[in-house]
Design a protein around this motif. Structure first.
Motif, short mmCIF file in Angstrom:
data_model
loop_
_atom_site.label_atom_id
_atom_site.label_comp_id
_atom_site.label_asym_id
_atom_site.label_seq_id
_atom_site.Cartn_x
_atom_site.Cartn_y
_atom_site.Cartn_z
N SER A 17 0.83 -1.21 0.00
CA SER A 17 0.00 0.00 0.00
C SER A 17 0.86 1.26 0.00
N LEU A 18 1.89 1.25 -0.80
CA LEU A 18 2.82 2.38 -0.85
C LEU A 18 2.52 3.26 -2.06
N PRO A 19 2.90 4.53 -2.01
CA PRO A 19 2.66 5.44 -3.15
C PRO A 19 3.36 4.96 -4.42
N LEU A 20 2.68 5.15 -5.55
CA LEU A 20 3.21 4.70 -6.83
C LEU A 20 3.68 5.86 -7.70
N GLU A 21 3.84 7.03 -7.12
CA GLU A 21 4.22 8.20 -7.91
C GLU A 21 5.73 8.40 -8.00
N THR A 22 6.48 7.37 -7.77
CA THR A 22 7.93 7.44 -7.89
C THR A 22 8.33 7.30 -9.35
N ASP A 23 9.47 7.86 -9.71
CA ASP A 23 9.97 7.77 -11.08
C ASP A 23 10.76 6.48 -11.28
N ILE A 24 10.54 5.85 -12.43
CA ILE A 24 11.27 4.66 -12.84
C ILE A 24 12.05 5.02 -14.10
N SER A 25 13.35 4.81 -14.07
CA SER A 25 14.16 5.17 -15.22
C SER A 25 14.73 3.97 -15.96
N ASP A 26 14.60 2.78 -15.38
CA ASP A 26 15.22 1.61 -15.99
C ASP A 26 14.56 0.36 -15.45
N ALA A 27 14.92 -0.77 -16.00
CA ALA A 27 14.44 -2.07 -15.51
C ALA A 27 15.61 -3.03 -15.43
N TYR A 28 15.48 -4.02 -14.57
CA TYR A 28 16.50 -5.05 -14.46
C TYR A 28 15.82 -6.39 -14.24
N ILE A 29 16.36 -7.42 -14.87
CA ILE A 29 15.84 -8.77 -14.72
C ILE A 29 16.94 -9.61 -14.09
N GLY A 30 16.61 -10.26 -12.98
CA GLY A 30 17.60 -11.12 -12.34
C GLY A 30 17.04 -11.87 -11.16
N ASP A 31 17.51 -13.08 -10.99
CA ASP A 31 17.09 -13.92 -9.87
C ASP A 31 18.25 -14.23 -8.93
N LEU A 32 19.46 -14.01 -9.37
CA LEU A 32 20.64 -14.22 -8.54
C LEU A 32 20.92 -12.91 -7.81
N LEU A 33 20.74 -12.91 -6.50
CA LEU A 33 20.80 -11.67 -5.73
C LEU A 33 22.12 -10.93 -5.87
N SER A 34 23.23 -11.66 -5.91
CA SER A 34 24.53 -11.00 -6.05
C SER A 34 24.65 -10.31 -7.41
N ASP A 35 24.05 -10.89 -8.44
CA ASP A 35 24.05 -10.26 -9.76
C ASP A 35 23.25 -8.96 -9.73
N VAL A 36 22.10 -9.00 -9.11
CA VAL A 36 21.26 -7.80 -9.01
C VAL A 36 21.99 -6.72 -8.22
N MET A 37 22.63 -7.09 -7.11
CA MET A 37 23.38 -6.10 -6.32
C MET A 37 24.48 -5.46 -7.13
N GLY A 38 25.12 -6.22 -7.98
CA GLY A 38 26.24 -5.69 -8.75
C GLY A 38 25.87 -4.96 -10.01
N ASN A 39 24.65 -5.16 -10.51
CA ASN A 39 24.34 -4.64 -11.84
C ASN A 39 23.04 -3.85 -11.98
N ALA A 40 22.11 -3.99 -11.08
CA ALA A 40 20.83 -3.29 -11.23
C ALA A 40 21.02 -1.79 -11.03
N PRO A 41 20.47 -0.99 -11.93
CA PRO A 41 20.58 0.46 -11.77
C PRO A 41 19.61 0.97 -10.70
N SER A 42 19.94 2.10 -10.11
CA SER A 42 19.01 2.72 -9.16
C SER A 42 17.81 3.26 -9.93
N GLU A 43 16.75 3.52 -9.20
CA GLU A 43 15.49 4.01 -9.77
C GLU A 43 14.94 3.06 -10.82
N SER A 44 15.15 1.76 -10.60
CA SER A 44 14.69 0.77 -11.58
C SER A 44 13.52 -0.03 -11.03
#
Length: 111
Positions: A17-44
């Motif tokens: 139930s959180l606000p949805l008016e935040t900006d999204i600038s990118d997307a990332y696909i990943g299931d391996l948490l260490s990969d996401v930590m190392g490669n996912a962009p902010s605001e994604s």
């Protein structure tokens, strides 16, 4: 692009139930948490099939604005509760990760 626009255009189910008016600038696909930590962009927006509580820590570290659980899967109750406490938006989709990624591109999100 606003998260609320992506939710509407891609027919995502809002779990927290959180606000949805935040900006999204990118997307990332990943299931391996260490990969996401190392490669996912902010605001994604992060597409995954992981639903346990550890994904919230990863999202917070990288600055992901929302996590989408794909393939018709559902978040664990403990994960939902913690997400609301930490401010991470949780979304669900019946689409496969690939099909949802295509929808995000077609909706105007620039990856």
């Amino acid at each position: 692009m606003k998260l609320s626009e992506l939710v509407e255009k891609c027919e995502l189910r809002v779990i927290t139930s959180l606000p949805l008016e935040t900006d999204i600038s990118d997307a990332y696909i990943g299931d391996l948490l260490s990969d996401v930590m190392g490669n996912a962009p902010s605001e994604s927006i992060w597409l995954t099939v992981q639903s346990h509580m550890n994904i919230l820590a990863v999202a917070t570290i990288v600055g992901a604005r929302a996590i989408v659980l794909c393939n018709g899967l559902h978040f664990e109750e403990a994960t939902i509760k913690k997400a609301e406490e930490t401010g991470v938006v949780l979304l669900e989709s019946d689409e496969t990760t690939f099909n949802l990624a295509l929808k995000l591109l077609k909706s105007g999100l620039k990856g």
